[in-house]
Design an enzyme around this catalytic site. Structure first.
Site, PDB file in Angstrom:
ATOM      1  N   ASP A   1      93.867  83.639  30.121  1.00 46.41           N
ATOM      2  CA  ASP A   1      94.671  84.327  31.114  1.00 46.41           C
ATOM      3  C   ASP A   1      93.908  84.243  32.412  1.00 46.41           C
ATOM      4  OD1 ASP A   1      92.341  85.792  30.717  1.00 46.41           O
ATOM      5  OD2 ASP A   1      93.484  87.861  30.255  1.00 46.41           O
ATOM      6  N   SER A   2      92.994  83.452  32.451  1.00 56.62           N
ATOM      7  CA  SER A   2      92.207  82.812  33.837  1.00 56.62           C
ATOM      8  C   SER A   2      93.161  82.088  34.553  1.00 56.62           C
ATOM      9  CB  SER A   2      91.073  82.194  33.405  1.00 56.62           C
ATOM     10  OG  SER A   2      91.282  81.029  32.385  1.00 56.62           O
TER      11      SER A   2
ATOM     12  N   GLU B   1      80.336  86.426  26.915  1.00 59.37           N
ATOM     13  CA  GLU B   1      80.679  86.028  28.264  1.00 59.37           C
ATOM     14  C   GLU B   1      79.564  87.033  29.203  1.00 59.37           C
ATOM     15  OE1 GLU B   1      83.989  85.645  32.068  1.00 59.37           O
ATOM     16  OE2 GLU B   1      84.456  86.126  30.079  1.00 59.37           O
TER      17      GLU B   1
ATOM     18  N   ASP C   1      95.569  83.299  25.021  1.00 52.21           N
ATOM     19  CA  ASP C   1      95.067  84.868  25.291  1.00 52.21           C
ATOM     20  C   ASP C   1      96.032  85.845  25.159  1.00 52.21           C
ATOM     21  OD1 ASP C   1      92.126  84.871  25.671  1.00 52.21           O
ATOM     22  OD2 ASP C   1      92.091  84.426  27.994  1.00 52.21           O
TER      23      ASP C   1
ATOM     24  N   GLU D   1      90.162  90.772  24.089  1.00 56.16           N
ATOM     25  CA  GLU D   1      88.947  91.252  24.495  1.00 56.16           C
ATOM     26  C   GLU D   1      88.612  92.450  24.028  1.00 56.16           C
ATOM     27  OE1 GLU D   1      88.883  91.438  28.938  1.00 56.16           O
ATOM     28  OE2 GLU D   1      89.549  89.090  29.087  1.00 56.16           O
TER      29      GLU D   1
ATOM     30  N   LYS E   1      93.496  85.317  21.542  1.00 55.26           N
ATOM     31  CA  LYS E   1      92.209  85.802  21.880  1.00 55.26           C
ATOM     32  C   LYS E   1      92.356  87.105  22.290  1.00 55.26           C
ATOM     33  CE  LYS E   1      89.520  84.456  25.329  1.00 55.26           C
ATOM     34  NZ  LYS E   1      89.598  85.622  26.057  1.00 55.26           N
TER      35      LYS E   1
END
Length: 273
Positions: free
Chosen positions: A49-50, A187, A88, A120, A118
């Site tokens: 999602d970056s 991270e 993501d 978080e 993925k």
């Protein structure tokens, strides 16, 4: 989507099995041409999602949507024949409930053909991860600095400096691994803590701003290629500096168009006699 046999590509099980054997090479990919260039060299491609910040100019990843992730996931899948591809889940698409997470994950996997998702989160997401993995959705975990929580975390900063913070990240990583994640991104975490986590959990850790002891490493491709210049995190190593090359090429093109040097006869079509 790739026309290559699925059997030829690495799977999430392949990545998990690399723990303690081979380092996992991971980079982000958002488009078909870049995926084709990265694929021969990477074990894992992350449609991160970056992309919100790198491609869309957003200040954080919070504004990224499922539609955006699905579109870029499809693009990347068209360019791979070897790497395992993970997409993501964006902010707001999985935190509400494990059922919401399942629906979002299934949509991404069905629409893109990717190998897993993925998300978080640590202890608070363990039940969701267990729910997904029990229902056939491979999950790539993410602990330490979590960009989607930047608004509540007080900005982008390294974590694990205090004993309390370090203990929390360790608990998060263990909870995610025990819930069934096949690997975990660590991270923005101070080196000794990331090293300890790598030694203590049974699945690969993929570091970004973490430790050389991690089982693999990930960087944002545009960062390591020198294409994203808004800021340069401490953990980024630039393996190329492509921005000046792009600027020089465009400057030369513009000059030739304005002076009539381009196009020449070799760049035009002539009538066949």
């Amino acid at each position: 989507m790739s026309t290559h046999s699925k059997q030829k590509r690495l799977t999430t099980a392949s990545i998990r099995a690399m723990k303690g054997k081979d380092r996992v090479v991971c980079l982000t990919a958002y488009t078909t041409p870049i995926a084709r260039l990265l694929d021969p060299h990477c074990d894992l491609l992350l449609v991160g999602d970056s992309l919100g910040m790198v491609l869309y100019g957003m200040e954080t990843t919070v504004g990224v949507t499922l539609d955006m992730m699905a579109a870029h996931g499809r693009a990347v899948m068209r360019g791979v024949s070897r790497a395992c591809v993970i997409v993501d889940l964006p902010f707001g698409s999985y935190q509400e409930s494990k059922e919401q997470a399942f629906r979002s994950a299934v949509r991404l996997m069905q629409e893109t053909g990717c190998d897993g998702i993925k998300l978080e989160g640590g202890e608070e997401m363990a039940q969701t991860i267990a729910f997904l993995t029990a229902r056939g959705v491979p999950v790539f975990g993410h602990v330490g600095l979590m960009p989607q929580l930047v608004n509540t975390a007080g900005g982008f900063r390294s974590l694990g400096h205090s004993d309390e913070e370090a203990a929390k990240i360790r608990r998060d990583a263990l909870a995610v691994a025990e819930a069934g994640a096949f690997a975990v991104v660590v991270e923005g975490t101070v080196e000794p803590v990331a090293r300890d986590i790598t030694a203590s959990i049974p699945v690969p850790t993929i570091g970004i701003g973490a430790s050389p002891a991690c089982d693999g490493q990930v960087l944002v491709s545009d960062d390591m290629l020198g294409l994203f210049n808004d800021f340069k995190p401490r953990f980024v190593k630039r393996y190329a500096d492509l921005s000046p090359l792009v600027s020089q090429a465009v400057e030369a093109y513009a000059e030739e168009v304005r002076t009539g040097q381009f196009p020449t006869k070799e760049h035009t079509f002539q009538r066949k006699s």
